[in-house]
Design a protein around this motif. Sequence first.
Motif, PDB file in Angstrom:
ATOM      1  N   TYR A  80      17.670  36.827  46.503  1.00  0.00           N
ATOM      2  CA  TYR A  80      16.517  37.325  45.751  1.00  0.00           C
ATOM      3  C   TYR A  80      16.658  36.847  44.309  1.00  0.00           C
ATOM      4  O   TYR A  80      17.708  37.053  43.687  1.00  0.00           O
ATOM      5  N   ILE A  81      15.595  36.259  43.764  1.00  0.00           N
ATOM      6  CA  ILE A  81      15.620  35.832  42.362  1.00  0.00           C
ATOM      7  C   ILE A  81      14.361  36.370  41.695  1.00  0.00           C
ATOM      8  O   ILE A  81      13.265  35.821  41.846  1.00  0.00           O
ATOM      9  N   ALA A 120      16.566  27.305  40.156  1.00  0.00           N
ATOM     10  CA  ALA A 120      17.121  27.847  41.404  1.00  0.00           C
ATOM     11  C   ALA A 120      16.605  27.079  42.614  1.00  0.00           C
ATOM     12  O   ALA A 120      17.341  26.861  43.590  1.00  0.00           O
ATOM     13  N   TYR A 121      15.347  26.657  42.583  1.00  0.00           N
ATOM     14  CA  TYR A 121      14.794  25.887  43.692  1.00  0.00           C
ATOM     15  C   TYR A 121      15.574  24.577  43.900  1.00  0.00           C
ATOM     16  O   TYR A 121      15.678  24.074  45.015  1.00  0.00           O
ATOM     17  N   ASN A 143      19.837  23.179  48.968  1.00  0.00           N
ATOM     18  CA  ASN A 143      18.938  22.654  49.994  1.00  0.00           C
ATOM     19  C   ASN A 143      18.569  23.841  50.880  1.00  0.00           C
ATOM     20  O   ASN A 143      19.142  24.065  51.948  1.00  0.00           O
ATOM     21  N   TRP A 144      17.596  24.644  50.415  1.00  0.00           N
ATOM     22  CA  TRP A 144      17.261  25.915  51.045  1.00  0.00           C
ATOM     23  C   TRP A 144      16.715  25.719  52.459  1.00  0.00           C
ATOM     24  O   TRP A 144      15.928  24.799  52.700  1.00  0.00           O
ATOM     25  N   ALA A 188       8.270  22.885  45.302  1.00  0.00           N
ATOM     26  CA  ALA A 188       9.679  22.487  45.355  1.00  0.00           C
ATOM     27  C   ALA A 188      10.059  21.815  46.670  1.00  0.00           C
ATOM     28  O   ALA A 188      11.216  21.431  46.857  1.00  0.00           O
ATOM     29  N   GLY A 189       9.098  21.689  47.599  1.00  0.00           N
ATOM     30  CA  GLY A 189       9.385  21.019  48.865  1.00  0.00           C
ATOM     31  C   GLY A 189      10.203  21.863  49.829  1.00  0.00           C
ATOM     32  O   GLY A 189      10.963  21.331  50.650  1.00  0.00           O
TER      33      GLY A 189
END
Length: 374
Positions: free
Chosen positions: A220-221, A260-261, A265-266, A293-294
């Motif tokens: 969480y941000i 953060a994005y 590699n979320w 952010a892709g």
Amino acid sequence: MNEKKRVVHLTTVHHPHDPRIYHKECKSLKKAGFDVYLIAKETEAGVDKESGIKHIPIKDYTSRWERMTKGAWTLYKQAKKLDADVYHFHDPELLPVAWLLKNNRNHVIYDIHEDYITSMLQKEYLPKPVRKFAAKIYKKMEQFFTKKMELILAEKYYKDIYPDGDCVLNYPMVNTAFLKHQREGEAEDKLIYTGNVTDVRGAYLHAKLPLIDEKITMNYIGKCSIEFAEEIYRIAKDQANRIYITGVNQYIPKEKIEQAYLNHNWLAGVAIFPETEHYMKKELTKFFEYMNAGIPIICSNFPVWKNFIDTYQCGITVDPHNEQEIKDALEYLRNHPDEAKQMGENGKKAVQEQLNWGKEEEKLINIYQHLLHK
């Protein structure tokens, strides 16, 4: 414009660095040649002086009642002194202040960020008759105070409520760092949520994700009260060590969220919200940010949201209360990295070509120029 017109943005609620108010609207108006002031609560960081936007700080009251009385009165006195051509305010509690500022020589704009009436009707801590009464009173009050004001709407469906309003949608600015950033290889087992952390924004459902999938971490941000953070950890039970909250009792600036994005590699950006009338009809700002952010999206399968995700092919929708569906969505992204990457690229392309602040900036400037040439 032959002479600089003075514009004053007003808020007692939002942070001075609020993405919509400061980074988008104020900066766009400054760039277009307006003399821009921002009256907002004081903050240690202040407002970037290089932007040329003049920040007039007012005391940040912890009590809502003091903010709505002492804070609003202080704001009114500061705003009155500036004798602006346009006053542009962002909080419903400032309706009486804006009404007092309106005269025959200026224009007042009410920027509607939320569907406040629906929001009141879903405050479950109040008895239903009280909610209905409060919503009815607020609607009457809003109609009275805004008779001679212009309305700007941050969301498409608000047009159903305010047919005379002009949409200036809260699309993101295209970030050049995101343009260069490429999603390579398999994603990490990390999920991201950005924005204020509350129950109606899915905080409790997101807290269960480490219990649903034993590999992922939930990040969480955004601003989160200490009490809320403790409840999130409690819900996660023995998997609380895979919950990370950045923003406990503090505001997280736009720049830190954007970084953060890029930091990981979320696997996905999540917006698994419970059913509420307000959010079920709303295209979330965070959708556009994840897309910018892709990052593929996993969100609730509300009809408006499902239609959006299907249109741009940028993620997966799930029943927010079906743990197996959620687990399957996480597994799909993990096991199909090429498809996940394509979802991210589809979203990024949509933002670059259509869903960006550049288009909305033009609308905002046109509204101002039309008003000032009346």
